[in-house]
Design an enzyme around this catalytic site. Structure first.
Site, mmCIF file in Angstrom:
data_model
loop_
_atom_site.group_PDB
_atom_site.id
_atom_site.type_symbol
_atom_site.label_atom_id
_atom_site.label_comp_id
_atom_site.label_asym_id
_atom_site.label_seq_id
_atom_site.Cartn_x
_atom_site.Cartn_y
_atom_site.Cartn_z
ATOM 1 N N HIS A 192 128.712 40.121 48.312
ATOM 2 C CA HIS A 192 127.906 39.499 49.370
ATOM 3 C C HIS A 192 127.762 37.994 49.184
ATOM 4 C CE1 HIS A 192 127.064 43.691 50.373
ATOM 5 N NE2 HIS A 192 127.206 43.181 51.582
ATOM 6 N N ASP A 443 133.197 47.977 51.675
ATOM 7 C CA ASP A 443 132.688 49.139 50.935
ATOM 8 C C ASP A 443 133.711 50.265 50.915
ATOM 9 O OD1 ASP A 443 130.127 48.647 49.769
ATOM 10 O OD2 ASP A 443 129.397 48.287 51.794
ATOM 11 N N CYS A 490 134.937 45.555 60.675
ATOM 12 C CA CYS A 490 134.070 44.387 60.487
ATOM 13 C C CYS A 490 134.010 43.963 59.022
ATOM 14 C CB CYS A 490 132.673 44.639 61.042
ATOM 15 S SG CYS A 490 131.829 45.983 60.208
#
Ligand code: PEP
Ligand code: MG
Length: 566
Positions: A192, A443, A490
């Site tokens: 992130h 992920d 995405c």
């Protein structure tokens, strides 16, 4: 412990984020301070007391001054922290401990720690202040020891920030006028930190193992496109980098337009956003809408769950920026490296496999209800085409739970993120209920390859070109096509121009990415037909590794019949 003088070779390598370039001096993120020793003081109690009082007062003044400079919400948070340093009960406790012969450092450390334990035992809002108190304690001790305070340094010149890794909350607050580039030793390209860096268009190289050996103050060139950090560059190298930077700034902006393949097949190109403030920039860069709005980025610092009103205000601002356009908002994805203190309260051994995403929301259903209610309110007040999706869905039952709750609360278009292999494998059943799916390749890659996306040591596994990941994407694409449901991507894979073509060949109908990546993806898509994209997808699926898949597709593109247009 990293050394303070540079012993690194001329160039460091890591994963570059984006294609930016920067030249500047290194400023290192301070290491957390060790606990002060409990050896007795050699000074008088009075001398230690005056050191402690001066450090507490100076820390309060420093925090207050930062708050004034930052303004907004940060001002209120920092003002509350300044009051902690001035708390008279705490000062009395420090004095009592000094009477017992401790050093000022140790007395401050112990007094703050006992105050902290008290707050934690009170739980709720007070318990959530404990982290703030730890930060103040570290700052006072740093002042006493004459070392840099923890947290992002704030020198009066622009710099290249070097850190082990940054918390997303720190990355989100980086001052873009000051931080020319970010270099970390840890964190992979889909961590992130990397995503926020991309989102904020910060030049970054992450997961460069030798980064912590860079010395404070030395000049480096950070080249994100090459994934390199040049140490102690020559004057010629600096001049070349600066000329390159000047040329980039002068470059005309690429033509905008809807995303499409060479044969006219539409592929919507959407933006990944973390705040409504970034909407105007996304539109300027040609985003046709929003494919992923990461709502958790709005609340990384919040100690309590945001109210319906506060959320509705933020979502309304976002939707108002995209009249008539699709905006996909994701429900809070809290957990793992994005913990929200109001959603993730118990420590876990493996947080990426724990109560994350929809699981955490379900365990706190009122928070989910409030968020969906706020979204429905914002939807009613604006003209955007709002789609809402759940993060980290792993079962058909979770899909039904989320879509059912969303419909009950007045939302029209409800979908799920496919980030867990189980969801990809059962995509046909999930899409029988959900209105759409959006594949989170970051992920999905982490869970398919069993490689923590935060760990530099396994970053090589974190490659969405891997045929195992692509096979799962293909499952979802096929399910979407047979049920007539849209399937987007995405994750960061969508921002890789060639991989974007492969994803479309696997059945993906829209791509969402950091706005900075839109132009390159748009122009790559325009080079190939759908038949060619499918052919490239087959080539990638037939490979044995991510490396082979990329190389084979690259090779196939050189043989592809050039599209001349009709
Ligand atoms: C993903 O996992 O690909 C994704 C888009 O979600 P995030 O990166 O926020 O976990
Ligand atoms: Mg994800």
């Amino acid at each position: 412990m990293p050394s303070n003088s540079s012993t690194v070779t001329h160039t460091l390598s890591g994963a570059g984020i984006g294609r930016g370039l920067a030249v500047g001096r290194v400023v290192r993120m301070p290491e957390p301070l060790p606990e002060p020793a409990s050896t007795p003081s050699t000074l008088s109690v009075e001398a230690e007391l005056s050191r402690a009082s001066a450090a507490l007062a100076a820390t309060a003044a420093d925090i207050r001054e930062r708050g004034t400079r930052a303004g907004g919400t940060a001002h209120d948070v920092l003002e509350a922290q300044a009051f902690m340093a001035e708390d008279p009960t705490l000062a009395d406790d420090v004095e009592t401990r000094l009477q017992g012969g401790l050093t000022a450092e140790r007395a401050v450390f112990e007094a703050f720690a006992s105050f902290r334990d008290l707050l934690v035992s009170m739980g709720g809002y007070m318990g959530e202040r404990a982290t703030d108190l730890d930060d103040v304690s570290q700052r006072v001790v740093a002042h006493l020891q004459g070392v840099a305070a923890p947290g992002i340094p704030d020198p009066d010149y622009a710099f290249v920030l070097v850190a082990r890794d940054l918390a997303p909350a720190d990355t989100a607050l980086l001052d873009l006028d000051k931080v020319l580039a970010l270099v970390t030793s840890d964190g992979g390209p889909t961590s992130h930190t990397a995503i926020l860096a991309r989102d904020k268009a910060i030049v970054a190289v992450v997961g460069a193992p030798d980064a912590l050996r860079l010395a404070e103050g030395e000049t480096v060139i950070v080249d994100a496109a090459a994934g390199t950090v040049t140490v102690a560059p020559s004057t010629d190298e600096i001049a070349a980098a600066e000329a390159d930077l000047a040329e980039r700034r002068a470059r005309p902006v690429a033509a905008l337009g809807a995303g499409a393949l060479a044969d006219g097949t539409a592929v919507a190109l959407l933006a990944n956003l973390g705040s409504a403030d970034a909407a105007a920039d996304a539109v300027a860069k040609g985003a046709e809408g929003v494919g992923l709005f990461r709502t958790e980025f709005l609340f990384l610092d919040a100690q309590t769950a945001p109210t319906v009103e506060a959320q509705q205000e933020q979502y309304t601002r976002l939707l108002a920026a995209f009249p008539g356009r699709k905006v996909v908002v994701r429900a809070l994805d809290a957990g793992a490296d994005k913990p929200l203190s109001f959603l993730n309260d118990s420590p876990e051994e493996n947080p990426a496999l724990g109560l994350r995403g929809l699981r955490a929301l379900r365990a706190n259903e009122q928070i989910l209800r409030d968020q969906l209610t706020a979204l429905a309110g914002a939807d009613a007040a604006t003209d955007a085409d709002l789609w809402v999706m759940a993060p980290m869905v792993s079962t058909v039952e979770e899909t039904r739970y989320f879509t059912g709750l969303g419909r009950e609360l007045g939302l029209q278009t409800l979908g799920v993120m496919v980030e867990v292999p189980s969801a990809a494998l059962l995509a046909d059943r999930i899409l029988a209920d959900a209105d759409f799916a959006s594949i989170g390749t970051n992920d999905l890659t982490q869970y398919t390859l069993a490689a923590d996306r935060l760990l530099g040591s396994v970053a090589a596994f974190q490659d969405p070109w891997h045929p195992a990941v692509l096979r799962l994407v293909g499952e979802v694409g096929r399910a979407g096509a047979s049920l007539g449901k849209p399937v987007g991507v995405c994750g960061e894979a969508a921002a890789d121009p060639l991989l974007a073509v492969v994803l479309v060949g696997l059945g993906v109908t829209s791509l969402s990415m950091s706005p900075a990546a839109l132009a390159d993806v748009r122009s790559e898509l325009s080079l190939y037909t759908l038949a060619q994209a499918k052919e490239f997808a087959d080539v990638a699926l037939a490979a044995n590794s991510a490396f082979e898949a990329r190389a084979a597709v690259l090779e196939a593109t050189t043989h592809a019949t050039p599209i001349t247009g009709s």
